[in-house]
Scaffold this motif. Sequence first.
Motif, PDB file in Angstrom:
ATOM      1  N   LEU A  10       0.842  -1.186   0.000  1.00 52.04           N
ATOM      2  CA  LEU A  10       0.000   0.000   0.000  1.00 52.04           C
ATOM      3  C   LEU A  10       0.881   1.241   0.000  1.00 52.04           C
ATOM      4  N   VAL A  11       0.571   2.170  -0.892  1.00 51.67           N
ATOM      5  CA  VAL A  11       1.347   3.397  -0.994  1.00 51.67           C
ATOM      6  C   VAL A  11       0.400   4.541  -1.321  1.00 51.67           C
ATOM      7  N   GLN A  12       0.758   5.722  -0.897  1.00 54.96           N
ATOM      8  CA  GLN A  12      -0.057   6.897  -1.211  1.00 54.96           C
ATOM      9  C   GLN A  12       0.229   7.381  -2.623  1.00 54.96           C
ATOM     10  N   ALA A  13      -0.745   8.037  -3.187  1.00 62.81           N
ATOM     11  CA  ALA A  13      -0.567   8.616  -4.515  1.00 62.81           C
ATOM     12  C   ALA A  13       0.649   9.533  -4.508  1.00 62.81           C
ATOM     13  N   GLY A  14       1.426   9.422  -5.581  1.00 61.43           N
ATOM     14  CA  GLY A  14       2.653  10.196  -5.679  1.00 61.43           C
ATOM     15  C   GLY A  14       3.875   9.459  -5.159  1.00 61.43           C
ATOM     16  N   GLY A  15       3.647   8.352  -4.482  1.00 63.83           N
ATOM     17  CA  GLY A  15       4.745   7.591  -3.920  1.00 63.83           C
ATOM     18  C   GLY A  15       5.370   6.639  -4.911  1.00 63.83           C
ATOM     19  N   SER A  16       6.296   5.833  -4.410  1.00 63.74           N
ATOM     20  CA  SER A  16       7.043   4.899  -5.250  1.00 63.74           C
ATOM     21  C   SER A  16       7.061   3.509  -4.628  1.00 63.74           C
ATOM     22  N   LEU A  17       7.191   2.528  -5.499  1.00 61.34           N
ATOM     23  CA  LEU A  17       7.391   1.148  -5.085  1.00 61.34           C
ATOM     24  C   LEU A  17       8.335   0.487  -6.059  1.00 61.34           C
ATOM     25  N   ARG A  18       9.007  -0.538  -5.590  1.00 61.84           N
ATOM     26  CA  ARG A  18       9.865  -1.329  -6.458  1.00 61.84           C
ATOM     27  C   ARG A  18       9.441  -2.786  -6.353  1.00 61.84           C
ATOM     28  N   THR A 123       1.562  -9.900  -7.370  1.00 60.29           N
ATOM     29  CA  THR A 123       1.725  -9.152  -6.133  1.00 60.29           C
ATOM     30  C   THR A 123       0.821  -7.925  -6.211  1.00 60.29           C
ATOM     31  N   LEU A 124       0.112  -7.653  -5.133  1.00 59.46           N
ATOM     32  CA  LEU A 124      -0.890  -6.591  -5.121  1.00 59.46           C
ATOM     33  C   LEU A 124      -0.260  -5.242  -4.805  1.00 59.46           C
ATOM     34  N   VAL A 125      -0.575  -4.283  -5.637  1.00 60.10           N
ATOM     35  CA  VAL A 125      -0.182  -2.885  -5.409  1.00 60.10           C
ATOM     36  C   VAL A 125      -1.463  -2.074  -5.231  1.00 60.10           C
ATOM     37  N   THR A 126      -1.543  -1.368  -4.128  1.00 56.58           N
ATOM     38  CA  THR A 126      -2.697  -0.525  -3.838  1.00 56.58           C
ATOM     39  C   THR A 126      -2.216   0.895  -3.639  1.00 56.58           C
TER      40      THR A 126
END
Length: 129
Positions: A10-18, A123-126
Amino acid sequence: VQLVESGGGLVQAGGSLRLSCAASGRAFSSYSMGWFRQAPGKEREFVAAINWSGSSTYYGDSVKGRFTISRDNAENTVALRMNSLKPEDTAVYYCALDRGGYSGNSYRTAASSVYYDYWGQGTLVTVSS
């Protein structure tokens, strides 16, 4: 061949994930790799692909300029760096492997799921607004 994705969350809008995808088996460096995603109630969508050497990459229009695909043939992994995430990026992300290398030749083949032989479990990205 087994593919195992990791890095979702889970990440906020504008954030990043790898995201990362680890492949079992030999000859990983010979294969093209791709990422697809599927949001609830929607069809699977092409995200990105990379050829065997990493010299060619392709991106879906909705992620171009925000996502970067890369690979480490020594580690048998492919990664997807996702920046400037939007709520519409929310989906299950799947890693896929193309033994024939067709997906590394052009955008047309990269974006077509029929060329991929093996798929990970996802893998789930929210992304929250």
